[in-house]
Design a protein around this motif. Structure first.
Motif, mmCIF file in Angstrom:
data_model
loop_
_atom_site.group_PDB
_atom_site.id
_atom_site.type_symbol
_atom_site.label_atom_id
_atom_site.label_comp_id
_atom_site.label_asym_id
_atom_site.label_seq_id
_atom_site.Cartn_x
_atom_site.Cartn_y
_atom_site.Cartn_z
ATOM 1 N N PRO A 15 -1.299 -5.778 -27.249
ATOM 2 C CA PRO A 15 -2.075 -4.913 -26.362
ATOM 3 C C PRO A 15 -3.533 -4.751 -26.769
ATOM 4 C CG PRO A 15 0.073 -3.951 -26.834
ATOM 5 C CD PRO A 15 -0.067 -5.130 -27.735
ATOM 6 N N ALA A 16 -3.788 -4.649 -28.080
ATOM 7 C CA ALA A 16 -5.169 -4.463 -28.539
ATOM 8 C C ALA A 16 -6.039 -5.646 -28.118
ATOM 9 C CB ALA A 16 -5.207 -4.288 -30.054
ATOM 10 N N ALA A 17 -5.510 -6.854 -28.293
ATOM 11 C CA ALA A 17 -6.261 -8.049 -27.907
ATOM 12 C C ALA A 17 -6.470 -8.076 -26.393
ATOM 13 C CB ALA A 17 -5.519 -9.305 -28.359
ATOM 14 N N GLY A 18 -5.454 -7.596 -25.652
ATOM 15 C CA GLY A 18 -5.570 -7.562 -24.198
ATOM 16 C C GLY A 18 -6.656 -6.609 -23.735
ATOM 17 N N ILE A 19 -6.737 -5.450 -24.379
ATOM 18 C CA ILE A 19 -7.761 -4.468 -24.034
ATOM 19 C C ILE A 19 -9.150 -5.026 -24.298
ATOM 20 C CG2 ILE A 19 -8.747 -2.235 -24.673
ATOM 21 C CD1 ILE A 19 -5.893 -1.305 -25.279
ATOM 22 N N THR A 43 0.850 -0.632 -11.853
ATOM 23 C CA THR A 43 1.261 0.714 -11.484
ATOM 24 C C THR A 43 0.262 1.672 -12.127
ATOM 25 O OG1 THR A 43 2.650 0.993 -13.447
ATOM 26 C CG2 THR A 43 3.696 0.031 -11.482
ATOM 27 N N THR A 44 0.354 2.927 -11.764
ATOM 28 C CA THR A 44 -0.525 3.923 -12.381
ATOM 29 C C THR A 44 -0.329 3.922 -13.888
ATOM 30 O OG1 THR A 44 -0.497 5.348 -10.422
ATOM 31 C CG2 THR A 44 -1.071 6.383 -12.524
ATOM 32 N N GLN A 45 0.923 3.840 -14.321
ATOM 33 C CA GLN A 45 1.211 3.852 -15.756
ATOM 34 C C GLN A 45 0.651 2.634 -16.461
ATOM 35 O OE1 GLN A 45 5.347 4.392 -16.746
ATOM 36 N NE2 GLN A 45 5.059 3.878 -18.895
ATOM 37 N N SER A 46 0.792 1.461 -15.857
ATOM 38 C CA SER A 46 0.328 0.238 -16.521
ATOM 39 C C SER A 46 -1.190 0.177 -16.614
ATOM 40 C CB SER A 46 0.864 -1.008 -15.792
ATOM 41 O OG SER A 46 0.240 -1.166 -14.527
ATOM 42 N N ILE A 47 -1.880 0.832 -15.683
ATOM 43 C CA ILE A 47 -3.338 0.849 -15.730
ATOM 44 C C ILE A 47 -3.827 1.822 -16.805
ATOM 45 C CG2 ILE A 47 -5.440 1.432 -14.441
ATOM 46 C CD1 ILE A 47 -3.921 0.550 -11.891
ATOM 47 N N TYR A 48 -3.159 2.964 -16.876
ATOM 48 C CA TYR A 48 -3.550 3.973 -17.864
ATOM 49 C C TYR A 48 -3.143 3.585 -19.282
ATOM 50 C CZ TYR A 48 -5.463 7.921 -15.226
ATOM 51 O OH TYR A 48 -6.284 8.751 -14.495
ATOM 52 N N MET A 49 -1.955 3.003 -19.414
ATOM 53 C CA MET A 49 -1.426 2.718 -20.755
ATOM 54 C C MET A 49 -1.394 1.212 -20.981
ATOM 55 S SD MET A 49 1.717 5.477 -20.810
ATOM 56 C CE MET A 49 2.216 4.943 -22.469
ATOM 57 N N PRO A 50 -2.159 0.712 -21.974
ATOM 58 C CA PRO A 50 -2.981 1.510 -22.891
ATOM 59 C C PRO A 50 -4.480 1.516 -22.559
ATOM 60 C CG PRO A 50 -2.672 -0.655 -23.819
ATOM 61 C CD PRO A 50 -1.990 -0.680 -22.469
ATOM 62 N N TYR A 51 -4.882 0.764 -21.520
ATOM 63 C CA TYR A 51 -6.313 0.506 -21.308
ATOM 64 C C TYR A 51 -7.150 1.785 -21.193
ATOM 65 C CZ TYR A 51 -10.442 -2.024 -19.667
ATOM 66 O OH TYR A 51 -11.700 -2.552 -19.560
ATOM 67 N N VAL A 52 -6.851 2.606 -20.196
ATOM 68 C CA VAL A 52 -7.660 3.807 -19.975
ATOM 69 C C VAL A 52 -7.516 4.789 -21.134
ATOM 70 C CG1 VAL A 52 -7.985 5.817 -18.488
ATOM 71 C CG2 VAL A 52 -7.592 3.572 -17.466
#
Length: 211
Positions: A15-19, A43-52
């Motif tokens: 995830p860190a590399a993806g962000i 989804t709302t969750q996938s947009i918020y976690m972990p990016y936002v």
């Protein structure tokens, strides 16, 4: 959404590399990145976690650390905010930043038909979230309060990113994209002022407390 994304939002490295990769893409090549984002299932969750959740924390955390280490200079006088007050301010700022993304997404979605666009809550949330990238990344300059103005310039660049993303994700005609962008920016400014007022009202008593 059922379209298959042309590229994976999470490259090898977790995830860190993806962000990091997504932030680089939206900042350095927004015109090419928005169509990729538009096609991604989300989804709302996938947009918020972990990016936002991660990026929205940069500014409050940097500001907290910068204020404690370097202090805030006003009219030649350097002031170190009380740690409890500064922490409260950072936490409130972070929470309101998360809420603002969602509220702005509702506005973007609600305004879409007025500018020839199509209502889509998930796509609107993508616009609000990824447009915020520039300002959030620029928040790192809060580590050195004297350089915080550079973070403001990052935020202004985010307006251009917004302009590029609205017609792509909300399917608004290009000839109406500018008007759409202007209205969204005005709403964003109002939200910013409200957030600032709330943060000040909540944290001011603690910040003014003598250590």
């Amino acid at each position: 959404m059922t379209d298959t994304p042309p590229t994976s939002p999470t490259p090898v490295g977790g995830p860190a590399a993806g962000i990091i990769q997504r932030a680089k893409d939206i900042l350095l090549k927004p015109k090419e990145t928005w169509p990729v984002i538009a096609a991604e299932p989300a989804t709302t969750q996938s947009i918020y976690m972990p990016y936002v959740l991660v990026l929205a924390a940069i500014g409050p955390l940097a500001g907290f650390i910068g204020g404690q280490v370097f202090g805030i200079t006003i009219l030649g006088v350097t002031y170190h905010p009380p740690i409890v007050g500064a922490l409260v301010s950072a936490i409130v700022s972070y929470g309101l930043a998360l809420a603002t993304v969602f509220i702005l997404a509702l506005v973007i979605d609600g305004l879409a038909p007025n500018f020839g666009g199509q209502k889509n809550q998930v796509q609107a949330l993508k616009v609000a979230a990824y447009t915020g990238t520039a300002g959030w990344v620029g928040g790192i300059f809060g580590l050195i309060p004297a350089l915080a103005i550079i973070g403001v310039l990052f935020g202004l660049y985010g307006l251009y990113i917004l302009y590029l993303g609205l017609p792509v994700l909300m399917k608004a005609p290009e000839d109406k994209a500018l008007g759409y962008t202007v209205v969204v920016i005005l709403v964003a400014i109002v939200l910013f002022l409200i957030v600032g007022a709330v943060v000040a009202a909540v944290s001011a008593p603690a910040l003014l407390t003598i250590r």
